[in-house]
Design a protein around this motif. Structure first.
Motif, PDB file in Angstrom:
ATOM      1  N   GLN A  44       0.844  -1.190   0.000  1.00 60.00           N
ATOM      2  CA  GLN A  44       0.000   0.000   0.000  1.00 60.00           C
ATOM      3  C   GLN A  44       0.879   1.241   0.000  1.00 60.00           C
ATOM      4  O   GLN A  44       2.055   1.187   0.327  1.00 60.00           O
ATOM      5  N   ARG A  45       0.269   2.369  -0.360  1.00 64.71           N
ATOM      6  CA  ARG A  45       0.993   3.627  -0.420  1.00 64.71           C
ATOM      7  C   ARG A  45       1.255   4.118   1.008  1.00 64.71           C
ATOM      8  O   ARG A  45       0.332   4.277   1.796  1.00 64.71           O
ATOM      9  N   ASP A  46       2.513   4.350   1.321  1.00 56.75           N
ATOM     10  CA  ASP A  46       2.896   4.779   2.668  1.00 56.75           C
ATOM     11  C   ASP A  46       3.342   6.231   2.660  1.00 56.75           C
ATOM     12  O   ASP A  46       4.070   6.667   1.762  1.00 56.75           O
ATOM     13  N   LEU A  47       2.944   6.972   3.695  1.00 57.10           N
ATOM     14  CA  LEU A  47       3.357   8.361   3.837  1.00 57.10           C
ATOM     15  C   LEU A  47       4.830   8.420   4.234  1.00 57.10           C
ATOM     16  O   LEU A  47       5.239   7.786   5.202  1.00 57.10           O
ATOM     17  N   VAL A  48       5.619   9.181   3.490  1.00 56.89           N
ATOM     18  CA  VAL A  48       7.036   9.361   3.780  1.00 56.89           C
ATOM     19  C   VAL A  48       7.250  10.640   4.582  1.00 56.89           C
ATOM     20  O   VAL A  48       7.936  10.640   5.606  1.00 56.89           O
ATOM     21  N   ALA A  49       6.685  11.742   4.087  1.00 51.74           N
ATOM     22  CA  ALA A  49       6.868  13.026   4.754  1.00 51.74           C
ATOM     23  C   ALA A  49       5.761  13.965   4.315  1.00 51.74           C
ATOM     24  O   ALA A  49       5.244  13.847   3.203  1.00 51.74           O
ATOM     25  N   THR A  50       5.427  14.910   5.189  1.00 55.51           N
ATOM     26  CA  THR A  50       4.429  15.898   4.869  1.00 55.51           C
ATOM     27  C   THR A  50       4.858  17.250   5.424  1.00 55.51           C
ATOM     28  O   THR A  50       5.609  17.303   6.416  1.00 55.51           O
ATOM     29  N   ILE A  51       4.418  18.324   4.782  1.00 58.25           N
ATOM     30  CA  ILE A  51       4.793  19.660   5.222  1.00 58.25           C
ATOM     31  C   ILE A  51       3.598  20.587   5.087  1.00 58.25           C
ATOM     32  O   ILE A  51       2.879  20.555   4.079  1.00 58.25           O
ATOM     33  N   THR A  52       3.385  21.411   6.116  1.00 59.20           N
ATOM     34  CA  THR A  52       2.287  22.362   6.096  1.00 59.20           C
ATOM     35  C   THR A  52       2.708  23.641   5.384  1.00 59.20           C
ATOM     36  O   THR A  52       3.869  23.827   5.019  1.00 59.20           O
ATOM     37  N   THR A  53       1.750  24.559   5.227  1.00 56.57           N
ATOM     38  CA  THR A  53       2.054  25.833   4.577  1.00 56.57           C
ATOM     39  C   THR A  53       3.022  26.674   5.402  1.00 56.57           C
ATOM     40  O   THR A  53       3.735  27.521   4.859  1.00 56.57           O
ATOM     41  N   THR A  54       3.058  26.431   6.708  1.00 60.66           N
ATOM     42  CA  THR A  54       3.963  27.194   7.571  1.00 60.66           C
ATOM     43  C   THR A  54       5.306  26.515   7.763  1.00 60.66           C
ATOM     44  O   THR A  54       6.145  27.010   8.514  1.00 60.66           O
ATOM     45  N   GLY A  55       5.505  25.368   7.099  1.00 68.16           N
ATOM     46  CA  GLY A  55       6.792  24.695   7.153  1.00 68.16           C
ATOM     47  C   GLY A  55       6.930  23.626   8.204  1.00 68.16           C
ATOM     48  O   GLY A  55       8.014  23.050   8.375  1.00 68.16           O
ATOM     49  N   ARG A  56       5.869  23.334   8.904  1.00 73.85           N
ATOM     50  CA  ARG A  56       5.947  22.259   9.899  1.00 73.85           C
ATOM     51  C   ARG A  56       5.933  20.918   9.178  1.00 73.85           C
ATOM     52  O   ARG A  56       5.099  20.682   8.310  1.00 73.85           O
ATOM     53  N   SER A  57       6.838  20.028   9.546  1.00 74.50           N
ATOM     54  CA  SER A  57       6.983  18.780   8.815  1.00 74.50           C
ATOM     55  C   SER A  57       6.902  17.572   9.738  1.00 74.50           C
ATOM     56  O   SER A  57       7.174  17.661  10.945  1.00 74.50           O
ATOM     57  N   ASN A  58       6.527  16.443   9.153  1.00 81.44           N
ATOM     58  CA  ASN A  58       6.503  15.161   9.850  1.00 81.44           C
ATOM     59  C   ASN A  58       7.055  14.096   8.912  1.00 81.44           C
ATOM     60  O   ASN A  58       6.879  14.180   7.691  1.00 81.44           O
ATOM     61  N   TYR A  59       7.719  13.094   9.515  1.00 83.10           N
ATOM     62  CA  TYR A  59       8.382  12.063   8.733  1.00 83.10           C
ATOM     63  C   TYR A  59       8.020  10.673   9.232  1.00 83.10           C
ATOM     64  O   TYR A  59       7.772  10.464  10.430  1.00 83.10           O
ATOM     65  N   GLU A  60       8.019   9.728   8.314  1.00 78.11           N
ATOM     66  CA  GLU A  60       7.932   8.326   8.673  1.00 78.11           C
ATOM     67  C   GLU A  60       9.222   7.955   9.393  1.00 78.11           C
ATOM     68  O   GLU A  60      10.300   8.467   9.077  1.00 78.11           O
TER      69      GLU A  60
END
Length: 121
Positions: A44-60
């Motif tokens: 399945q498709r796994d989330l690697v990283a995401t970033i908000t408009t303000t630059g806050r990020s999260n990572y697998e």
């Protein structure tokens, strides 16, 4: 019409680096979160990283400390800098943009076509 286009994939040796880019174009009112996913055949498709408009990020967890996500809001573009690549990072990487297209009151998820990343041992 909105398009999301990735670039930057390729073949690299273990320990090497690649930088992926993804641009959303077309009639766009605003872009919310932008993310990178990856998909290996049969999984399945796994989330690697995401970033908000303000630059806050999260990572697998497996990419923390090796991958860095960033964005250029003026260009509706997101990047994924991938360092210390491992064979286990071999996958098709997809960009996702959560955005509001022109003529719509709603945000929707738009996907790119994917870019292949292959890491040789």
């Amino acid at each position: 019409q909105v398009q999301v286009v990735e670039s930057g994939g390729g073949l690299v040796q273990a320990g090497g680096s690649l930088r992926l880019s993804c641009a959303a174009s077309g009639t766009i009112v605003s872009v919310n979160d932008m993310s990178w996913y990856r998909l290996a055949p049969g999984t399945q498709r796994d989330l690697v990283a995401t970033i908000t408009t303000t630059g806050r990020s999260n990572y697998e967890d497996s990419v923390k400390g090796r991958f860095t996500i960033s964005r250029d809001n003026a260009k509706n573009t997101v990047y994924l800098q991938m360092n210390s690549l491992e064979p286990e990072d071999t996958d098709v990487y997809y960009c996702n943009a959560h955005l509001r297209p022109g003529g719509s009151s709603y945000y929707s998820h738009y996907w790119g076509q994917g870019t292949q990343v292959t890491v040789s041992s």
